[in-house]
Scaffold this motif. Structure first.
Motif, short mmCIF file in Angstrom:
data_model
loop_
_atom_site.label_atom_id
_atom_site.label_comp_id
_atom_site.label_asym_id
_atom_site.label_seq_id
_atom_site.Cartn_x
_atom_site.Cartn_y
_atom_site.Cartn_z
N ILE A 6 -0.09 7.08 4.53
CA ILE A 6 1.14 6.31 4.95
C ILE A 6 1.27 6.75 6.25
O ILE A 6 1.74 5.96 7.22
N ALA A 7 1.21 8.02 6.88
CA ALA A 7 1.38 8.38 8.25
C ALA A 7 0.44 7.86 9.03
O ALA A 7 0.80 7.42 9.95
N PHE A 29 2.87 10.23 -9.51
CA PHE A 29 2.07 10.56 -10.80
C PHE A 29 1.19 11.76 -10.77
O PHE A 29 1.32 12.68 -11.53
N MET A 30 0.70 12.11 -9.39
CA MET A 30 0.12 13.51 -9.21
C MET A 30 1.05 14.59 -9.29
O MET A 30 0.56 15.57 -9.92
N GLU A 31 2.22 14.23 -8.90
CA GLU A 31 3.13 15.38 -8.97
C GLU A 31 3.32 15.82 -10.43
O GLU A 31 3.41 17.20 -10.74
N VAL A 59 0.80 -1.08 0.06
CA VAL A 59 -0.02 -0.21 0.09
C VAL A 59 0.90 1.32 0.04
O VAL A 59 0.59 2.06 -0.76
N THR A 60 1.96 1.16 0.97
CA THR A 60 2.87 2.47 0.83
C THR A 60 3.46 2.50 -0.51
O THR A 60 3.67 3.92 -0.91
N ILE A 61 3.95 1.75 -1.05
CA ILE A 61 4.45 1.69 -2.52
C ILE A 61 3.76 2.25 -3.62
O ILE A 61 3.88 3.09 -4.20
N VAL A 62 2.35 1.78 -3.54
CA VAL A 62 1.24 2.40 -4.32
C VAL A 62 1.10 3.59 -4.01
O VAL A 62 0.98 4.66 -5.11
#
Length: 317
Positions: free
Chosen positions: A302-303, A277-279, A267-270
């Motif tokens: 992630i946090a 991608f959003m950047e 999940v973190t890698i995704v």
């Protein structure tokens, strides 16, 4: 704040530089408050301060120079100019690294448990960052992208070219104060009794998650190599390191199966991939509010996984 107050030995002292020095003193004062509340000796704090001041300055300059090494080697063709620290060029991420390094070395010097002084430093970081960011107005630092939505115009400041842009330095100051408030509430509820190193990791988790998004909003060209925002990468590294420590701790205590640990990392890698991608979409697309919303959700997830893992491990310990 970039007005020169006076010149000493040919080097100018600006209002911003004086303000940053005051921010460091406030960060150390907050660190002393934490050290006092957690029962650390005054002598240990003094040794921390002795190390913190030069290491904060050194690492701040070093990270900036390393990130801009091609500028000194190729554009200027004179790497010696990197030693001219009075010409400016510093990194907030480098300053954070310097302070944490000072905490680590001071622990060794005072023979204290690992994390005790790094916790104190990390508690003071948000206050120092808040003051530093608030002082960036007028320095051309911390200016963001043009505001795309009319309902957000009230937030904007002029960038000197007639465009209304996001005052990211104000957002960063507010984010740092939010982190400080969260830390205070959490520590007061726990009566300042938390596992050594956790205050540091929680602080880095929150600051890292905020800064990944806020660095994307910046448009001042500070520490951008090609298209890579160096401080954004360092903020993400801080967030992932905290996530790794908390989830690994929970796994070793038997509170999580290996399959669940792997799922969290997936999940973190995704989330990181989606953030990247959003950047790119922010630079090219028109639905900026959507792109930033997705980025915020990814960093928040992630946090949240990191902090929930810490909490669950604490209950098992």
């Amino acid at each position: 704040m970039d007005v020169t107050l006076f010149t000493s030995f040919g080097a100018p002292l600006t209002g911003y530089g004086l303000g940053v020095a005051a921010a460091l003193l406030l960060a150390l004062a907050a660190s002393y408050f934490y050290a006092h509340r957690t029962g650390l000796a005054y002598s240990a704090f003094i040794r921390l301060a002795v190390l913190a001041i030069p290491l904060c300055w050194l690492m701040s300059r070093l990270v900036y120079v390393l990130a801009n090494c091609t500028y000194y080697l190729t554009t200027l063709s004179n790497p010696v100019l990197a030693l001219y620290f009075w010409d400016g060029g510093y990194s907030a991420a480098g300053a954070v690294m310097g302070l944490l390094l000072a905490g680590f070395l001071a622990e060794k010097w005072n023979r204290l448990p690992h994390g005790s002084l790094m916790d104190a430093v990390a508690f003071g970081l948000p206050l120092g960052l808040a003051v530093t960011r608030a002082l960036e107005g007028g320095t051309h630092l911390g200016l963001g992208r043009p505001i795309s939505y009319e309902w957000l115009y009230f937030l904007g400041v002029e960038d000197g070219y007639g465009d209304l842009v996001h005052p990211v330095y104000r957002y960063e100051a507010a984010a740092a104060l939010i982190v400080l408030a969260i830390l205070l509430i959490w520590l007061c509820k726990r009566r300042w009794r938390v596992r050594k190193g956790d205050t540091c990791l929680v602080s880095l988790t929150l600051l890292g998650a905020f800064q990944v998004v806020l660095e994307s909003l910046r448009n001042d060209g500070h520490m951008v190599v090609h298209f890579v925002r160096i401080q954004q990468v360092l903020a993400l590294v801080a967030l992932v390191v905290a996530f790794a420590v908390f989830t690994t701790r929970l796994y070793r205590l038997g509170g999580m199966k290996k399959s669940h640990l792997l799922a969290l990392w997936l999940v973190t890698i995704v989330c990181i991939g989606m953030g990247i991608f959003m950047e790119f979409r922010v630079d090219r697309g028109s639905l900026k509010l959507v792109y930033y919303a997705v980025m915020i959700l990814c960093m928040a997830l992630i946090a949240a996984m990191a902090l929930l893992s810490r909490r669950k491990a604490e209950r098992l310990h």
